[in-house]
Design a protein around this motif. Sequence first.
Motif, mmCIF file in Angstrom:
data_model
loop_
_atom_site.group_PDB
_atom_site.id
_atom_site.type_symbol
_atom_site.label_atom_id
_atom_site.label_comp_id
_atom_site.label_asym_id
_atom_site.label_seq_id
_atom_site.Cartn_x
_atom_site.Cartn_y
_atom_site.Cartn_z
ATOM 1 N N THR A 87 -30.029 38.687 12.521
ATOM 2 C CA THR A 87 -28.877 39.539 12.227
ATOM 3 C C THR A 87 -27.658 38.654 11.971
ATOM 4 O O THR A 87 -27.599 37.523 12.458
ATOM 5 N N PRO A 88 -26.680 39.154 11.232
ATOM 6 C CA PRO A 88 -25.471 38.374 10.963
ATOM 7 C C PRO A 88 -24.680 38.061 12.236
ATOM 8 O O PRO A 88 -23.899 37.123 12.259
ATOM 9 N N PHE A 114 -34.531 31.288 15.084
ATOM 10 C CA PHE A 114 -35.317 32.272 14.344
ATOM 11 C C PHE A 114 -35.975 31.622 13.127
ATOM 12 O O PHE A 114 -37.176 31.800 12.882
ATOM 13 N N ALA A 115 -35.197 30.844 12.367
ATOM 14 C CA ALA A 115 -35.723 30.198 11.164
ATOM 15 C C ALA A 115 -36.835 29.207 11.510
ATOM 16 O O ALA A 115 -37.879 29.179 10.852
ATOM 17 N N LEU A 116 -36.629 28.411 12.557
ATOM 18 C CA LEU A 116 -37.663 27.448 12.955
ATOM 19 C C LEU A 116 -38.916 28.144 13.453
ATOM 20 O O LEU A 116 -40.032 27.663 13.222
ATOM 21 N N ASN A 117 -38.747 29.248 14.127
ATOM 22 C CA ASN A 117 -39.902 30.013 14.582
ATOM 23 C C ASN A 117 -40.702 30.529 13.379
ATOM 24 O O ASN A 117 -41.926 30.572 13.422
ATOM 25 N N ALA A 171 -34.691 28.633 4.872
ATOM 26 C CA ALA A 171 -35.262 29.788 5.574
ATOM 27 C C ALA A 171 -34.157 30.764 5.980
ATOM 28 O O ALA A 171 -34.317 31.980 5.872
ATOM 29 N N MET A 172 -33.021 30.234 6.428
ATOM 30 C CA MET A 172 -31.892 31.088 6.795
ATOM 31 C C MET A 172 -31.341 31.809 5.566
ATOM 32 O O MET A 172 -30.946 32.972 5.646
ATOM 33 N N ALA A 173 -31.328 31.133 4.422
ATOM 34 C CA ALA A 173 -30.788 31.718 3.191
ATOM 35 C C ALA A 173 -31.618 32.915 2.733
ATOM 36 O O ALA A 173 -31.095 33.793 2.042
ATOM 37 N N GLN A 174 -32.884 32.968 3.110
ATOM 38 C CA GLN A 174 -33.709 34.122 2.756
ATOM 39 C C GLN A 174 -33.189 35.385 3.424
ATOM 40 O O GLN A 174 -33.348 36.477 2.902
ATOM 41 N N TYR A 175 -32.563 35.235 4.603
ATOM 42 C CA TYR A 175 -32.034 36.377 5.341
ATOM 43 C C TYR A 175 -30.551 36.620 5.036
ATOM 44 O O TYR A 175 -29.995 37.613 5.471
ATOM 45 N N ASP A 196 -27.265 25.065 0.456
ATOM 46 C CA ASP A 196 -26.603 23.775 0.656
ATOM 47 C C ASP A 196 -25.408 23.906 1.598
ATOM 48 O O ASP A 196 -25.179 23.047 2.452
ATOM 49 N N LYS A 197 -24.657 24.984 1.472
ATOM 50 C CA LYS A 197 -23.525 25.217 2.383
ATOM 51 C C LYS A 197 -24.032 25.513 3.787
ATOM 52 O O LYS A 197 -23.451 25.053 4.772
ATOM 53 N N LEU A 198 -25.122 26.276 3.889
ATOM 54 C CA LEU A 198 -25.710 26.549 5.200
ATOM 55 C C LEU A 198 -26.147 25.245 5.867
ATOM 56 O O LEU A 198 -25.950 25.051 7.065
ATOM 57 N N PHE A 199 -26.743 24.356 5.074
ATOM 58 C CA PHE A 199 -27.198 23.081 5.621
ATOM 59 C C PHE A 199 -26.025 22.288 6.187
ATOM 60 O O PHE A 199 -26.119 21.721 7.279
ATOM 61 N N LYS A 200 -24.898 22.272 5.480
ATOM 62 C CA LYS A 200 -23.719 21.559 5.972
ATOM 63 C C LYS A 200 -23.205 22.179 7.264
ATOM 64 O O LYS A 200 -22.732 21.473 8.152
#
Length: 166
Positions: free
Chosen positions: A94-95, A105-108, A121-125, A132-136
Amino acid sequence: MANVTEKEIISYLKEKIKTIQAEAKKYEDLLNAFSGSAAPSKSAKQTKDNILDAVIEEAEDTSAKGSKKKADAKPAKGGKAAAHKALEVPAEYTPDLGLSGKIAFALNEIGEGFGQDIANAMAQYEPQSDPDKLFKQIASVLSNLKAKGALTTVKEGRRDKYTLAK
């Protein structure tokens, strides 16, 4: 480019101010804990390391709501990383989850992966987000979780491959 109304800008700026004020309060509590001034709103018996861990976790949660700066993790006395329980994997993405919860959650979901794999994986949700921004955003959180022992890593070249600690 999308049209942005004045009302949306004002709303965004007000929310940003609230977020920054909340984060400033957390750092003020940390400063007070280390300087011996008025104790933070937590139990008076907490050690400085426990307070630091709590502030880092709260800063990570705050960063999920817009702030990009995070406190650096510091090792406990003796030079070793503080013991940390394994991350709890949320039932759903959830946001409202903090970055630690989203990472868990993503690693699971993917089992193991590099930071960019976790961000993908997070970007899918979060379809509106750029991987790339999520990674930073998650890079320092991953390092903090690794230092706490909440994630295990295997070095592959110059990069770490992360898995959830058991």
